[in-house]
Write a protein that holds these residues in place. Structure first.
Motif, PDB file in Angstrom:
ATOM      1  N   PHE A 275       0.869  -1.170   0.092  1.00  0.00           N
ATOM      2  CA  PHE A 275       0.126  -0.017   0.065  1.00  0.00           C
ATOM      3  C   PHE A 275       0.906   1.264   0.025  1.00  0.00           C
ATOM      4  O   PHE A 275       0.250   2.432   0.138  1.00  0.00           O
ATOM      5  N   LYS A 276       2.098   1.090   0.027  1.00  0.00           N
ATOM      6  CA  LYS A 276       3.153   2.160   0.020  1.00  0.00           C
ATOM      7  C   LYS A 276       2.781   3.131   1.134  1.00  0.00           C
ATOM      8  O   LYS A 276       2.771   4.588   1.310  1.00  0.00           O
ATOM      9  N   ILE A 277       2.716   2.468   2.271  1.00  0.00           N
ATOM     10  CA  ILE A 277       2.486   3.103   3.698  1.00  0.00           C
ATOM     11  C   ILE A 277       3.779   3.854   4.204  1.00  0.00           C
ATOM     12  O   ILE A 277       4.898   3.299   4.121  1.00  0.00           O
ATOM     13  N   ASP A 278       3.533   5.106   4.295  1.00  0.00           N
ATOM     14  CA  ASP A 278       4.656   6.237   4.872  1.00  0.00           C
ATOM     15  C   ASP A 278       4.966   6.386   6.127  1.00  0.00           C
ATOM     16  O   ASP A 278       5.642   6.911   6.373  1.00  0.00           O
ATOM     17  N   GLY A 279       3.913   5.612   6.899  1.00  0.00           N
ATOM     18  CA  GLY A 279       4.055   5.782   8.370  1.00  0.00           C
ATOM     19  C   GLY A 279       2.499   5.454   8.954  1.00  0.00           C
ATOM     20  O   GLY A 279       1.753   5.168   8.153  1.00  0.00           O
ATOM     21  N   ILE A 280       2.558   5.350  10.311  1.00  0.00           N
ATOM     22  CA  ILE A 280       1.410   5.081  10.860  1.00  0.00           C
ATOM     23  C   ILE A 280       0.836   5.909  11.686  1.00  0.00           C
ATOM     24  O   ILE A 280       1.868   6.854  12.423  1.00  0.00           O
ATOM     25  N   PRO A 281      -0.501   6.429  12.074  1.00  0.00           N
ATOM     26  CA  PRO A 281      -1.587   5.636  11.327  1.00  0.00           C
ATOM     27  C   PRO A 281      -1.690   5.722   9.745  1.00  0.00           C
ATOM     28  O   PRO A 281      -1.632   6.744   9.442  1.00  0.00           O
ATOM     29  N   SER A 282      -2.237   4.711   9.235  1.00  0.00           N
ATOM     30  CA  SER A 282      -2.495   4.372   7.799  1.00  0.00           C
ATOM     31  C   SER A 282      -3.810   3.862   7.778  1.00  0.00           C
ATOM     32  O   SER A 282      -3.921   2.753   8.371  1.00  0.00           O
ATOM     33  N   TYR A 283      -4.397   4.243   6.762  1.00  0.00           N
ATOM     34  CA  TYR A 283      -5.878   3.782   6.524  1.00  0.00           C
ATOM     35  C   TYR A 283      -6.069   3.130   5.224  1.00  0.00           C
ATOM     36  O   TYR A 283      -5.936   3.588   4.118  1.00  0.00           O
ATOM     37  N   VAL A 284      -6.818   2.109   5.058  1.00  0.00           N
ATOM     38  CA  VAL A 284      -7.326   1.601   3.931  1.00  0.00           C
ATOM     39  C   VAL A 284      -8.737   1.156   3.922  1.00  0.00           C
ATOM     40  O   VAL A 284      -9.416   0.624   4.954  1.00  0.00           O
TER      41      VAL A 284
END
Length: 627
Positions: free
Chosen positions: A588-597
């Motif tokens: 998902f190319k998450i760049d950090g958290i929190p991240s949401y889908v």
């Protein structure tokens, strides 16, 4: 008593009252407290027909502020509406000039001439500007609050910094908010930096009747805490384990900061904190506002060291900077305790600077080149060798437990406790505080996970009994928490599929529903804050049978803390291993958290990190549910 003097004294209050019975102007009134530093009311004019406020505004240049047309004044239980404005248009964006400063005038219905103080309320929304207790009596200074115990009132700048207390126990901190306004803040946070280098968050609700909040937590050895009141600032505190401490925080500190910004006519020094306990004097002095010049290396500003420096040049730079700042502190006119605490903080910085020299030079490169892609390493940094890092031990005794008492203690702990063994060997330190601390830190995680074995404790000598007893206490606390979470903490079975099919397998059972997937971890402050804000929505605006909440964390979330937290988070919980987590982050190319889908009803999904803006969450999900 001379009768003439007696009559004069008697008539003074009458004369004051008389002068309040007609039109008047109050310049630079004291402000009791506020939720903002953006506005200041510098002049109040009271007439038969209006109350006119001269308002100064301070904000980022070329950013906007806004004044709501529903703004009102409040005094003695009555409201006085905004009737006119000059220099600003209510309900419109007001763009700040390049100076970041502006002035405008607001006119309201007339306050009674006898009004002693009033509140400025920019409508009733939570984030609107609010200034409370604007004084109209002509007071020039803030008085000392009543009801403070003598122990808490005392301050002695000539005393020494107290020694660290090495024991374990339940610490209780009662925070009494003086001049408390329930509209300003409902709860307090106390972030405690532990002896093993982590930070633990404690939250306490404020009793609206008494303005008091109480924290209770297990503490192992000395600790430093940061008490935070949402957007209203906070205080750094030193905490001794097992004590019951009373803190008295004067919420007029916000008002005083506004008034002090006015310049030469501002009131004299203001004391916001009064404390009891072993570290009462240190806490009161440190928070008294008397330390104006910290004498810091400013390690994290991106400018401390040039990335082109060789390792030898960097060593010389740290040494020279330390000596210059140390001499500056010694030559200052600060009271002895201030000097001692500043010297301790400087020593902690020097240890951190030497141990993290590669990082600080890399940080300089990234800052000067605006390159924050940490996946791409910075080339050309001349790496420090252990014996070069160990040179800091030639400047002062880095093995002194008093280094836990400076204002940069957490950086010092992180530097010495997690350094490799080659560095410790190069220092020549084989016994004392640092070797004991390193053994303790290496086992603290096991104890917190209830995985400590009796054999682990054999590493400690009788002289190191504090560390062994602390670890046993931690282990027992972890076991108690796990027992309390039995039957409440439900962790879903991670589907036994290849990582490429993992996400699809997790959300497959919910096709036909909207699924909100939250990537988080227990140690992530923004994650916890977002979950806390979202949780009430599940029983209000986002209560829906076709909306599923899924929370995905990984094994970096300590298992005991994780199992303690998730019973209070409605939804399905998955705890992935590092391989599974890394794959989904890449997917998902998450760049950090929190991240949401967000998964639509038809099973299609997309990363939606625009929902980090919490105001978009409800309308977005409601729209998805309506499709």
């Amino acid at each position: 008593m001379n009768i003439r003097h007696y009559l004069g004294a008697l008539l003074l209050p009458l004369a004051f009252a008389a002068c309040q019975s007609g039109p008047r102007t109050v310049e630079n009134p004291l402000v009791e407290t506020s939720n903002t530093m953006t506005l200041d009311i510098v002049k109040v004019e009271l007439t038969d027909t209006a109350t006119v406020l001269q308002v100064d505004a301070y904000f980022q240049p070329r950013y906007w502020i806004r004044i709501d047309s529903k703004t009102y004044l409040q005094a003695d239980g009555k409201k006085y509406a905004l009737t006119a404005a000059q220099g600003i248009t209510p309900d419109s964006l007001f763009w700040m000039p390049d100076s970041g400063e502006a002035s405008f005038q607001l006119t309201f219905q007339p306050l009674p001439f006898g009004t002693k103080k009033f509140d400025f309320i920019e409508s009733d929304c939570d984030d609107c500007f609010k200034l409370y207790g604007i004084d109209l009596t002509g007071k020039a200074t803030y008085d000392t609050p009543e009801g403070i115990p003598a122990e808490a009132l005392a301050m002695d700048g000539n005393a020494s910094v107290p020694e660290p207390v090495f024991k374990s126990g339940e610490t209780t901190v009662d925070v009494h908010l003086l001049h408390y306004r329930p509209e300003l803040v409902k709860e307090l946070n106390l972030y405690v930096n532990t002896l093993w280098g982590s930070q633990e968050e404690n939250t306490a609700t404020i009793d609206p009747e008494t303005g008091t909040a109480t924290f209770k937590f297990q503490q192992y050895g000395p600790a430093q805490g940061l008490m935070v009141m949402e957007r209203l600032g906070g205080s750094t505190l030193w905490l001794a384990p097992g004590e019951h401490v009373e803190l008295y925080y004067d919420m007029r500190a916000m008002g005083q900061q506004i008034v002090a910004r006015r310049g030469n006519d501002a009131p004299s020094a203001f004391r916001p904190l009064y404390a009891t306990g072993t570290y009462a004097n240190l806490n009161s002095l440190w928070n008294s506002g008397q330390i104006k010049r910290l004498r810091s290396m400013d390690l994290y500003n991106g400018e401390f060291a040039d990335y082109k420096m060789s390792a030898e040049d960097y060593m010389a730079h740290v040494t020279a900077t330390y000596k210059a700042l140390s001499d500056s502190i010694a030559a200052d006119t600060f009271p002895p305790m201030f000097k001692e605490i500043l010297q301790l903080g400087l020593k902690e910085e020097a240890v951190n600077a030497m141990m993290q020299g590669d990082y600080f030079r890399e940080h300089n490169y990234r800052s000067s080149h605006n390159d924050w892609d940490f996946k791409t390493p910075v080339k050309g940094i001349d790496k420090l060798k252990p014996e070069q890092q160990a040179a800091v031990a030639q400047l002062f005794d880095i093995n002194d437990p008093m280094l836990l008492m400076g204002w940069q203690a957490s950086d010092y702990i992180g530097a010495v406790a997690y350094a490799d063994n080659a560095w410790l060997k190069a220092t020549g330190i084989s016994e004392g505080f640092i070797p004991s601390l390193r053994k303790f830190v290496s086992l603290a995680r096991k104890a917190q996970a209830a995985e400590l074995a009796d054999a682990d404790l054999q590493a400690f000598t009788p002289e190191e009994s504090f560390y062994a007893e602390a670890l046993k206490s931690m282990q027992q606390s972890a076991l108690d928490k796990l027992k309390a979470a039995e039957g409440k903490a439900v962790i879903e079975q991670t589907p036994d599929v290849p990582v490429a099919k993992l996400f699809d397998a997790i959300v497959a059972p919910y096709k036909g529903k909207v699924v909100f997937v939250d990537f988080w971890n227990t140690w992530c402050g923004p994650c916890r804050a977002s979950i806390k804000a979202t949780e009430p929505l599940k029983s209000t605006e986002l209560k829906h049978d076709d909306l599923v909440w899924i929370y995905i964390a990984n094994e970096s979330s300590p298992i005991v803390q994780y199992k303690t937290m998730i019973p209070d988070i409605q939804g399905k919980h998955y705890r992935l291993n590092s391989k599974q987590w890394a794959y989904l982050c890449d997917q998902f190319k998450i760049d950090g958290i929190p991240s949401y889908v967000v998964v639509d009803k038809d099973g299609t999904y997309k990363l939606r990190n625009d929902l980090r803006d919490h105001s978009k969450l409800v309308p977005t999900l409601q729209e998805k549910l309506a499709e």
